[in-house]
Design an enzyme around this catalytic site. Structure first.
Site, PDB file in Angstrom:
ATOM      1  N   LYS A 100     -37.144  -2.187  29.299  1.00  0.00           N
ATOM      2  CA  LYS A 100     -36.548  -2.728  28.077  1.00  0.00           C
ATOM      3  C   LYS A 100     -35.392  -3.627  28.474  1.00  0.00           C
ATOM      4  O   LYS A 100     -34.466  -3.206  29.170  1.00  0.00           O
ATOM      5  CB  LYS A 100     -36.054  -1.580  27.199  1.00  0.00           C
ATOM      6  CG  LYS A 100     -35.317  -2.047  25.957  1.00  0.00           C
ATOM      7  CD  LYS A 100     -35.014  -0.897  25.023  1.00  0.00           C
ATOM      8  CE  LYS A 100     -34.189  -1.337  23.844  1.00  0.00           C
ATOM      9  NZ  LYS A 100     -33.882  -0.210  22.943  1.00  0.00           N
ATOM     10  N   LYS A 157     -40.646  -4.245  26.612  1.00  0.00           N
ATOM     11  CA  LYS A 157     -40.005  -4.755  25.404  1.00  0.00           C
ATOM     12  C   LYS A 157     -38.923  -5.763  25.756  1.00  0.00           C
ATOM     13  O   LYS A 157     -38.126  -5.470  26.641  1.00  0.00           O
ATOM     14  CB  LYS A 157     -39.385  -3.566  24.673  1.00  0.00           C
ATOM     15  CG  LYS A 157     -38.560  -3.923  23.473  1.00  0.00           C
ATOM     16  CD  LYS A 157     -37.943  -2.693  22.891  1.00  0.00           C
ATOM     17  CE  LYS A 157     -37.009  -3.079  21.779  1.00  0.00           C
ATOM     18  NZ  LYS A 157     -36.239  -1.973  21.294  1.00  0.00           N
TER      19      LYS A 157
HETATM   20  C1  PBG Z   1     -32.861   1.360  19.822  1.00  0.00           C
HETATM   21  C2  PBG Z   1     -33.837   0.302  19.574  1.00  0.00           C
HETATM   22  C3  PBG Z   1     -33.645  -1.095  19.425  1.00  0.00           C
HETATM   23  C4  PBG Z   1     -34.886  -1.649  19.119  1.00  0.00           C
HETATM   24  C5  PBG Z   1     -35.797  -0.599  19.115  1.00  0.00           C
HETATM   25  N1  PBG Z   1     -35.141   0.581  19.423  1.00  0.00           N
HETATM   26  C6  PBG Z   1     -32.401  -1.879  19.408  1.00  0.00           C
HETATM   27  C7  PBG Z   1     -31.676  -2.206  20.623  1.00  0.00           C
HETATM   28  O1  PBG Z   1     -31.951  -1.755  21.726  1.00  0.00           O
HETATM   29  O2  PBG Z   1     -30.700  -2.915  20.450  1.00  0.00           O
HETATM   30  C8  PBG Z   1     -35.149  -3.094  18.834  1.00  0.00           C
HETATM   31  C9  PBG Z   1     -36.427  -3.384  18.178  1.00  0.00           C
HETATM   32  C10 PBG Z   1     -36.601  -4.736  17.624  1.00  0.00           C
HETATM   33  O3  PBG Z   1     -35.814  -5.687  17.807  1.00  0.00           O
HETATM   34  O4  PBG Z   1     -37.612  -4.890  16.936  1.00  0.00           O
HETATM   35  N2  PBG Z   1     -32.255   1.376  21.053  1.00  0.00           N
END
Ligand code: PBG
Length: 325
Positions: free
Chosen positions: A198, A251
């Site tokens: 991520k 992601k």
């Molecule tokens: C929680 C989380 C996030 C997203 C999914 N789970 C936000 C982040 O890490 O800031 C983002 C998902 C999206 O932008 O669709 N940590």
């Protein structure tokens, strides 16, 4: 003489027979936002078509999704209150726990829950802060202190009836800690999708509005990955694979298709990709101006993510695309 003519494969009769990639509603996971601060559905401005729903509407929301053929949902929670240690994330009567109980009891949906603390902490970071984090920009989340809270959150989701938990905090060791917690609590069959690679991405903007999870200070660069790195993603994937993640997720998706392809090579477990809020918002914004065809670009986006190697796609387009398949 021109012998090889690739165009022969593109006739109407042959094209579908030689198509390499398919998209089915059962490849897709639809996000659902449950909000403890409202009694009505609230549209999310930066994500047209999406809304935050109260717990009382969660079952109805999931049924709408299932009518399109999409069978899996992932729940994100907006809690009634926030504190330093995100205690509403692992409360038995937390918003995700309450919604999960109802959805599990009243629908046949496959229920996945996002496991993170950023929507539940008053500082908006994905874990417990190091003591001087608010004033010292070199500090943020205490990794090992956070593990116990993630484990408790995941177990509380499993107790409520979640089929799968999806830790998204990029805490080192999160998969092993959660696997151990689930097994000790008798939830061996609850699966884990790890947000293994991520990135610290600017494409999460609309989500942070939707789930109210923007950090109050600083950013997430100390725990989410540097967009410049791809080799490092392979390492993250190997670690989470070894810790027992059942599915490995990358992601965002479209700006990171090389990482999706690398993940496909690195593991024989299923690979998921998260087509994030910014990827959704961009297409809507352009379509609103008449610059792009929304349905066609959404379909092409998801097809590309599968072509790169993803088996599953978490996407805000799930319902719209599934309906047209
Ligand atoms: C929680 C989380 C996030 C997203 C999914 N789970 C936000 C982040 O890490 O800031 C983002 C998902 C999206 O932008 O669709 N940590």
């Amino acid at each position: 003489m021109r012998r090889d003519r690739p165009r022969r494969l593109r006739t109407d009769g042959l094209r579908p027979l030689v198509s390499e990639t398919t998209l089915s509603p059962t490849d897709l996971i639809a996000p659902v936002f449950v909000d403890a601060t409202t009694d009505e559905r609230v549209p999310i401005e930066s994500m047209p078509g999406h809304e935050r729903v109260p717990v009382a509407e969660a079952v109805a929301r999931v049924e709408e999704i299932r009518e399109t053929g999409v069978e899996a949902v992932i729940l994100f929670g907006v809690p009634e209150s926030k504190d330093e240690r995100g205690s509403r994330a692992y409360a038995e009567d937390g918003v995700v726990q309450r919604a999960t109980r109802r959805i599990a009891a009243e629908t046949d949906a496959y229920v996945i829950t996002d496991v993170c603390l950023c929507e539940y902490t008053d500082h908006g970071h994905c874990g417990v802060l190091e003591p001087d984090a608010a004033s010292d920009p070199t500090l943020t989340v205490d990794n090992d202190e956070t593990l116990d809270l993630l484990r408790r959150t995941a177990v509380s989701h499993a107790e409520a009836g979640a089929d799968m938990v999806a830790p998204s905090s990029m805490t080192d060791g999160m998969v092993a800690a959660i696997r151990e917690g689930l097994d000790e609590a008798g939830h061996e069959s609850v699966a884990i999708t790890s947000y293994a690679a991520k990135y610290e991405s600017a494409f999460y903007g609309p989500f942070r509005d939707a789930a109210d999870g923007a950090p109050a200070f600083g950013d997430r660069r100390h725990y989410q990955m540097d967009p410049a790195n791809a080799r490092e993603a392979r390492r993250e994937v190997r670690l989470d694979d070894a810790e027992g993640a059942d599915v490995l997720m990358v992601k965002p998706a479209l700006p990171y298709l090389d990482v999706v392809a690398a993940t496909r090579e690195e593991t024989d477990r299923p690979v998921a990709a998260y087509n994030v809020s910014g990827e959704y918002a961009m297409l809507h914004a352009a379509a609103d101006r008449g610059w792009l065809d929304l349905a066609a670009t959404a379909h092409e986006s998801l097809l590309s993510i599968k072509r790169a190697g993803a088996d599953l796609i978490l996407t805000y387009f799930a319902e719209d695309v599934a309906e047209r398949l």
